[in-house]
Scaffold this active site. Structure first.
Site, PDB file in Angstrom:
ATOM      1  N   GLY A 158      -6.006   0.293  10.039  1.00  0.00           N
ATOM      2  CA  GLY A 158      -6.030  -0.054  11.452  1.00  0.00           C
ATOM      3  C   GLY A 158      -4.984   0.759  12.199  1.00  0.00           C
ATOM      4  O   GLY A 158      -3.999   1.213  11.605  1.00  0.00           O
ATOM      5  N   CYS A 167       2.259  -0.680   7.455  1.00  0.00           N
ATOM      6  CA  CYS A 167       2.024  -0.335   8.854  1.00  0.00           C
ATOM      7  C   CYS A 167       2.343   1.147   9.014  1.00  0.00           C
ATOM      8  O   CYS A 167       3.379   1.604   8.534  1.00  0.00           O
ATOM      9  CB  CYS A 167       2.930  -1.178   9.751  1.00  0.00           C
ATOM     10  SG  CYS A 167       2.754  -0.792  11.504  1.00  0.00           S
ATOM     11  N   LEU A 168       1.465   1.883   9.681  1.00  0.00           N
ATOM     12  CA  LEU A 168       1.686   3.329   9.835  1.00  0.00           C
ATOM     13  C   LEU A 168       2.948   3.632  10.646  1.00  0.00           C
ATOM     14  O   LEU A 168       3.482   4.727  10.554  1.00  0.00           O
ATOM     15  CB  LEU A 168       0.461   3.991  10.477  1.00  0.00           C
ATOM     16  CG  LEU A 168      -0.816   4.000   9.605  1.00  0.00           C
ATOM     17  CD1 LEU A 168      -1.983   4.582  10.383  1.00  0.00           C
ATOM     18  CD2 LEU A 168      -0.601   4.780   8.318  1.00  0.00           C
ATOM     19  N   HIS A 171      -2.977  -8.232  12.632  1.00  0.00           N
ATOM     20  CA  HIS A 171      -1.891  -7.241  12.606  1.00  0.00           C
ATOM     21  C   HIS A 171      -1.983  -6.326  13.841  1.00  0.00           C
ATOM     22  O   HIS A 171      -0.977  -6.079  14.517  1.00  0.00           O
ATOM     23  CB  HIS A 171      -1.990  -6.417  11.308  1.00  0.00           C
ATOM     24  CG  HIS A 171      -0.976  -5.323  11.181  1.00  0.00           C
ATOM     25  ND1 HIS A 171       0.017  -5.332  10.233  1.00  0.00           N
ATOM     26  CD2 HIS A 171      -0.790  -4.170  11.901  1.00  0.00           C
ATOM     27  CE1 HIS A 171       0.766  -4.236  10.375  1.00  0.00           C
ATOM     28  NE2 HIS A 171       0.297  -3.518  11.370  1.00  0.00           N
ATOM     29  N   GLU A 172      -3.196  -5.849  14.135  1.00  0.00           N
ATOM     30  CA  GLU A 172      -3.359  -4.931  15.272  1.00  0.00           C
ATOM     31  C   GLU A 172      -3.166  -5.659  16.606  1.00  0.00           C
ATOM     32  O   GLU A 172      -2.587  -5.100  17.540  1.00  0.00           O
ATOM     33  CB  GLU A 172      -4.720  -4.228  15.218  1.00  0.00           C
ATOM     34  CG  GLU A 172      -4.976  -3.416  13.945  1.00  0.00           C
ATOM     35  CD  GLU A 172      -3.856  -2.484  13.566  1.00  0.00           C
ATOM     36  OE1 GLU A 172      -3.188  -1.919  14.463  1.00  0.00           O
ATOM     37  OE2 GLU A 172      -3.618  -2.313  12.345  1.00  0.00           O
ATOM     38  N   HIS A 194       0.396  -5.737  17.510  1.00  0.00           N
ATOM     39  CA  HIS A 194       0.878  -4.493  18.134  1.00  0.00           C
ATOM     40  C   HIS A 194       0.651  -4.499  19.643  1.00  0.00           C
ATOM     41  O   HIS A 194       1.484  -4.001  20.405  1.00  0.00           O
ATOM     42  CB  HIS A 194       0.137  -3.279  17.556  1.00  0.00           C
ATOM     43  CG  HIS A 194       0.721  -2.766  16.278  1.00  0.00           C
ATOM     44  ND1 HIS A 194       1.982  -2.223  16.199  1.00  0.00           N
ATOM     45  CD2 HIS A 194       0.199  -2.693  15.032  1.00  0.00           C
ATOM     46  CE1 HIS A 194       2.210  -1.850  14.948  1.00  0.00           C
ATOM     47  NE2 HIS A 194       1.160  -2.126  14.217  1.00  0.00           N
ATOM     48  N   GLN A 202       0.785   2.509  18.937  1.00  0.00           N
ATOM     49  CA  GLN A 202       1.239   3.347  17.820  1.00  0.00           C
ATOM     50  C   GLN A 202       0.987   4.832  18.064  1.00  0.00           C
ATOM     51  O   GLN A 202       1.463   5.674  17.300  1.00  0.00           O
ATOM     52  CB  GLN A 202       0.546   2.939  16.520  1.00  0.00           C
ATOM     53  CG  GLN A 202       0.932   1.545  16.046  1.00  0.00           C
ATOM     54  CD  GLN A 202       0.228   1.209  14.757  1.00  0.00           C
ATOM     55  OE1 GLN A 202      -0.922   0.788  14.780  1.00  0.00           O
ATOM     56  NE2 GLN A 202       0.890   1.421  13.641  1.00  0.00           N
TER      57      GLN A 202
HETATM   58 ZN    ZN Z   1       0.898  -1.753  12.254  1.00  0.00          ZN
END
Ligand code: ZN
Length: 177
Positions: free
Chosen positions: A50, A95-96, A137-138, A141, A55
């Site tokens: 995701g 997480c990226l 999770h997204e 963000h 991000q």
């Molecule tokens: Zn993340």
């Protein structure tokens, strides 16, 4: 215009852009399609499941997801809303924006998402387990919430060096600007 130039790198913790409030998407146009395509490329390159707009430095209510990595499972969620959260389950997440950090995070096991797709058509789905976890999770963000906010004390200690290193390399980068 949504973005002046397409993003090329993923924003890392503790960049304040990850904490900004996101605004709704209003125009379902070519600029949005180009941004979404770029986000899919960046998610794939980072081997993520995701990726949310903050991000890539864009403060908009938008994320892309793909729980399997197969191209046909690419999905985009625009102006999403979660509801009907059911159950609780803890599982490991990454997480990226936090390279190499892993943490056990408690999430609802099942939830419903309502959003728009790239053409502006309504999406209304119920997901479980990994799919529900990615959505939650997204969504976090999009409201400036990060895995570090949800980490238990054990994971905070286990990831302390990685987090400190991210903080000091961000400090060095922002001084150079
Ligand atoms: Zn993340």
């Amino acid at each position: 215009m949504l973005v002046e130039t397409l993003p090329s790198s993923i924003v890392r913790y503790p960049d304040p852009r990850l904490r900004r409030k996101c605004e709704p998407i209003e125009a379902f146009d070519d600029g949005l399609a180009a941004l979404v395509e770029r986000m899919f490329e960046m998610m794939l390159r980072g081997q993520g499941v995701g990726l949310a707009a903050p991000q890539v430095g864009v403060s908009r209510l938008l994320f892309v997801a793909n729980p399997t990595g197969k191209p046909e499972d690419n999905a985009v969620y625009i102006n999403p809303v979660l509801s009907d959260l059911v159950g609780t389950v803890e599982a490991e997440e990454g997480c990226l924006s936090f390279p190499d950090v892993r943490a056990n995070i408690r999430r609802a096991r099942r939830c419903r998402i309502q959003a728009r797709d790239l053409a502006g058509n309504p999406i209304d789905r119920v997901g479980e387990d990994l799919m529900a976890r990615i959505w939650q999770h997204e969504m976090d963000h999009l409201y400036g919430r990060l895995i570090v906010d949800r980490m238990n004390d054990t994971d905070k200690i286990a990831n302390k060096k990685l987090l400190t290193d991210l903080e000091s390399s961000y400090g060095r980068r922002s001084k150079k600007r």
